[in-house]
Scaffold this active site. Structure first.
Site, short mmCIF file in Angstrom:
data_model
loop_
_atom_site.label_atom_id
_atom_site.label_comp_id
_atom_site.label_asym_id
_atom_site.label_seq_id
_atom_site.Cartn_x
_atom_site.Cartn_y
_atom_site.Cartn_z
N GLY A 1 -11.80 -1.50 -2.32
CA GLY A 1 -12.98 -1.52 -3.19
C GLY A 1 -13.72 -2.84 -3.13
O GLY A 1 -14.86 -2.94 -3.59
N ARG A 2 -13.05 -3.84 -2.59
CA ARG A 2 -13.72 -5.14 -2.49
C ARG A 2 -13.20 -5.91 -1.29
O ARG A 2 -13.14 -7.14 -1.30
CB ARG A 2 -13.52 -5.95 -3.76
CG ARG A 2 -12.06 -6.11 -4.14
CD ARG A 2 -11.94 -7.19 -5.15
NE ARG A 2 -10.61 -7.19 -5.73
CZ ARG A 2 -10.20 -8.11 -6.56
NH1 ARG A 2 -11.01 -9.08 -6.91
NH2 ARG A 2 -9.00 -8.06 -7.06
N ASP B 1 -17.25 -4.50 -9.00
CA ASP B 1 -18.40 -5.23 -8.43
C ASP B 1 -18.15 -5.68 -6.99
O ASP B 1 -19.02 -6.25 -6.36
CB ASP B 1 -18.74 -6.44 -9.31
CG ASP B 1 -17.58 -7.41 -9.44
OD1 ASP B 1 -16.51 -7.17 -8.83
OD2 ASP B 1 -17.74 -8.42 -10.15
N ARG C 1 -7.52 -12.83 4.45
CA ARG C 1 -6.08 -12.68 4.59
C ARG C 1 -5.70 -12.03 5.91
O ARG C 1 -6.48 -11.29 6.51
CB ARG C 1 -5.44 -11.99 3.39
CG ARG C 1 -6.02 -10.67 3.04
CD ARG C 1 -5.29 -10.14 1.81
NE ARG C 1 -5.74 -8.81 1.50
CZ ARG C 1 -5.35 -8.14 0.43
NH1 ARG C 1 -4.50 -8.68 -0.42
NH2 ARG C 1 -5.79 -6.93 0.21
N ARG D 1 -0.40 0.98 3.57
CA ARG D 1 0.34 1.05 2.31
C ARG D 1 0.97 2.43 2.14
O ARG D 1 0.54 3.39 2.79
CB ARG D 1 -0.64 0.83 1.14
CG ARG D 1 -1.47 -0.43 1.26
CD ARG D 1 -2.87 -0.25 0.66
NE ARG D 1 -3.74 -1.37 1.01
CZ ARG D 1 -3.86 -2.48 0.31
NH1 ARG D 1 -3.21 -2.59 -0.82
NH2 ARG D 1 -4.63 -3.48 0.70
N ASP E 1 0.02 1.65 -4.01
CA ASP E 1 -1.06 1.16 -3.15
C ASP E 1 -0.90 -0.34 -2.85
O ASP E 1 -1.63 -0.90 -2.05
CB ASP E 1 -2.43 1.41 -3.79
CG ASP E 1 -2.52 0.86 -5.20
OD1 ASP E 1 -1.73 1.33 -6.05
OD2 ASP E 1 -3.34 -0.02 -5.45
N ASN E 2 0.06 -0.95 -3.49
CA ASN E 2 0.31 -2.38 -3.22
C ASN E 2 1.62 -2.59 -2.46
O ASN E 2 2.13 -3.70 -2.39
CB ASN E 2 0.35 -3.17 -4.53
CG ASN E 2 -1.01 -3.22 -5.20
OD1 ASN E 2 -2.03 -3.05 -4.54
ND2 ASN E 2 -1.03 -3.44 -6.49
N ASP F 1 -1.01 -7.90 -1.57
CA ASP F 1 -1.75 -7.73 -2.82
C ASP F 1 -1.18 -8.56 -3.97
O ASP F 1 -0.63 -8.04 -4.94
CB ASP F 1 -1.81 -6.25 -3.21
CG ASP F 1 -2.96 -5.55 -2.49
OD1 ASP F 1 -3.37 -6.06 -1.43
OD2 ASP F 1 -3.46 -4.52 -2.98
P1 AMP Z 1 -5.40 -4.04 -7.19
O1 AMP Z 1 -4.83 -3.72 -8.51
O2 AMP Z 1 -6.03 -5.39 -7.08
O3 AMP Z 1 -4.45 -3.78 -6.07
O4 AMP Z 1 -6.65 -3.06 -6.98
C1 AMP Z 1 -6.58 -1.67 -7.16
C2 AMP Z 1 -7.83 -1.01 -6.64
O5 AMP Z 1 -8.99 -1.47 -7.34
C3 AMP Z 1 -8.12 -1.27 -5.17
O6 AMP Z 1 -8.63 -0.09 -4.64
C4 AMP Z 1 -9.16 -2.35 -5.21
O7 AMP Z 1 -9.95 -2.35 -4.06
C5 AMP Z 1 -9.95 -1.99 -6.45
N1 AMP Z 1 -10.60 -3.16 -7.06
C6 AMP Z 1 -10.01 -4.18 -7.73
N2 AMP Z 1 -10.92 -5.06 -8.16
C7 AMP Z 1 -12.13 -4.61 -7.74
C8 AMP Z 1 -13.48 -5.07 -7.88
N3 AMP Z 1 -13.79 -6.20 -8.50
N4 AMP Z 1 -14.45 -4.34 -7.30
C9 AMP Z 1 -14.18 -3.19 -6.66
N5 AMP Z 1 -12.94 -2.70 -6.51
C10 AMP Z 1 -11.92 -3.38 -7.05
MG MG Z 2 -4.13 -3.43 -4.38
#
Ligand code: AMP
Ligand code: MG
Length: 483
Positions: free
Chosen positions: A94-95, A127, A178, A185, A254-255, A264
């Site tokens: 997502g980012r 975002d 990174r 995953r 997913d991590n 992650d």
């Molecule tokens: P995480 O908990 O960081 O592993 O993220 C879980 C999911 O949320 C992943 O698909 C990320 O890409 C998405 N995600 C986390 N933060 C953001 C952000 N600021 N904008 C868009 N997607 C996000």
């Molecule tokens: Mg993640």
């Protein structure tokens, strides 16, 4: 939105984007969103040299925010799903943007991924951006893990974006680069299974095996063998985490990487005072990802992987389930065996009769007396008797321990313990102070000092008292997901 221009590859990038040869459902071609003012904040020269990447800092800052695209790079966001705190969700990068797979001079393949580089098709309400302190945190923690000898993604750079990121408060934005064996995953398999296109899924399975477990290509049932290998690697990884007191904090499927690397880095932290129930993440209210729950969660995640792999294991559902179940059932005993060996190593014991009892009673005493995990094993390694005479029960334990190792080769034992027990860890308060300095003043001296110091974590001649000091209010430490 401005499209980043393509520039010649004068940096030594050697891209081969195998992911783009997968079925289109696996990814989305996405360009990073250029940032206002890219400025290199931290660059990992040593890693860059290993990768064979070099370049002038300002230009690299442009590349490593995605403001320019280097020839040969074809940025994508990967599609995946995941169980977050137990609940299934469709996700994806997502980012993050995968710039491509870089082949090093020694012919190793690594993902080069930007994190915080703008929204993608999978951003949902996010975002697409990241804060400077969260990206520096991932940098410090992943490089520390590497220094500790634990499989992990690495960090190549953190670049300021010159933009503001709004979470609960206003933060400065940054992009992290990174480097990982891959970002595949457990969640990727959940995604492929959910999509229901068996032909595409078979291609994806073959790809994963080719990339990480090529020796499984010719096995009777590659999907089943993959499950088993991933399980072995995850067991090894979690045991390694527990060896150094690491708490990942958000072990959602997913991590969890297929290659067995730590990936992650979110609300992760190292435990100071030994307490198996330790949780740092402010959002982990029930302690799902507490220190002691990590093996159970790893098994849970592997069961999810097994479930996702069923259609590839056999077209006969019952047979597939039975075969997968048989593998997952071996997790507890395999983990227990590996964990026990790791604890024996920490104490420098050989596994004689009574050694298990010694481990158990030490851990009980450490919990009860609220002893520091790292410092206790350090004291044991260096033979600091005084440390153990602070309490009667601890002294009694120490005498029993001395009796148990009396006839062992002291040199061999010392070496084993020095290799197993880090002399120090990146203490939470030290990390936080360093991140604050960097976030407020753009000053990375302390961050860099942590990374340099951690390179000596197994050097018992390097006396670092600062990293052994534990603050009083340690048990109230919290990490946040406001990333
Ligand atoms: P995480 O908990 O960081 O592993 O993220 C879980 C999911 O949320 C992943 O698909 C990320 O890409 C998405 N995600 C986390 N933060 C953001 C952000 N600021 N904008 C868009 N997607 C996000
Ligand atoms: Mg993640």
């Amino acid at each position: 939105m401005l499209k980043p221009p393509t520039i010649p590859n004068t940096f030594g990038f050697n891209f081969d984007n195998s992911y783009l040869r997968l079925p289109e459902m696996c990814y989305s071609k996405q360009l990073p969103t250029p940032v206002i003012k890219p400025e290199m904040l931290l660059f990992n020269e040593e890693l860059a040299t290993q990768l064979g990447i070099k370049g002038e800092n300002n230009l690299l800052a442009q590349v490593l925010t995605g403001n320019v695209i280097v020839e040969g790079s074809e940025p994508i966001a990967q599609a995946y799903a995941g169980h977050q705190f137990g609940y299934f969700t469709m996700l994806g990068d997502g980012r993050a943007h995968l710039l491509g797979e870089h082949i090093t001079p020694l012919k190793s393949r690594f993902d080069l991924q930007l994190k915080g580089s703008g929204p993608t098709a999978y951003s949902r309400r996010g975002d697409g951006r990241a804060t400077v302190s969260a990206m520096l945190r991932e940098y410090v923690m992943s490089e520390s893990m590497h220094a500790l000898g634990i499989p992990t993604s690495r960090s190549l750079a953190v670049v300021n974006t010159g933009e503001i990121v709004i979470r609960e408060l206003y933060h400065r934005g940054a992009v992290l680069t990174r480097v990982a064996g891959s970002h595949l995953r457990v969640g990727h398999f959940e995604f492929m299974n959910k999509a229901g296109n068996v032909e595409a899924y078979k291609i994806f399975l073959a790809y994963t095996i080719q990339r990480h477990y090529p020796h499984l290509t010719t096995t009777k049932n590659p999907a089943l063998s993959l499950l088993e290998e991933v399980m072995h690697n995850q067991i090894r990884l979690v045991i390694d985490w527990m060896r150094v007191g690491f708490i990942h904090g958000v072990m959602n499927t997913d991590n969890m990487s297929i290659s067995g690397e730590t990936i992650d880095y979110g609300p992760c932290a190292f435990m100071n005072t030994y307490n198996p129930e330790t949780v740092f993440s402010s959002i982990d209210k029930d302690g799902r990802y507490a220190f002691i729950n990590q093996p159970g969660i790893a098994q849970w995640n592997l069961a999810v992987l097994a479930g996702a792999l069923l259609p590839l294991i056999s077209t006969n559902k019952e047979e597939a389930l039975a075969a997968a179940q048989e593998i997952i059932n071996t997790f507890p005993s395999l983990f227990e065996k590996g964990h026990q060996q790791m604890m024996l190593n920490k104490l420098g014991l050989k596994g004689n009769l009574g050694d298990d009892k010694l481990i158990e009673s030490l851990l009980e005493l450490m919990t009860h007396l609220k002893l520091d995990y790292t410092n206790t094993f350090y004291a044991l390694t260096v033979g600091n008797r005084e440390y153990f005479t602070q309490h009667d029960a601890l002294e009694t334990w120490y005498d029993e321990y001395q009796l148990a190792v009396k006839n062992d080769n002291a040199e061999v034992r010392l070496k084993l313990m020095q290799q197993t027990n880090p002399a120090f860890i990146p203490r939470n308060h030290i990390v936080e102070e360093a991140l604050e300095l960097a976030a407020l003043n753009n000053d990375t001296t302390h961050v860099q000092s942590i990374i340099q110091t951690m390179k000596k974590t197994y050097d018992y001649n390097y006396n670092n008292e600062t990293y052994r000091r534990v603050p009083q209010n340690d048990n109230t430490y919290k990490t946040f997901c406001g990333t």
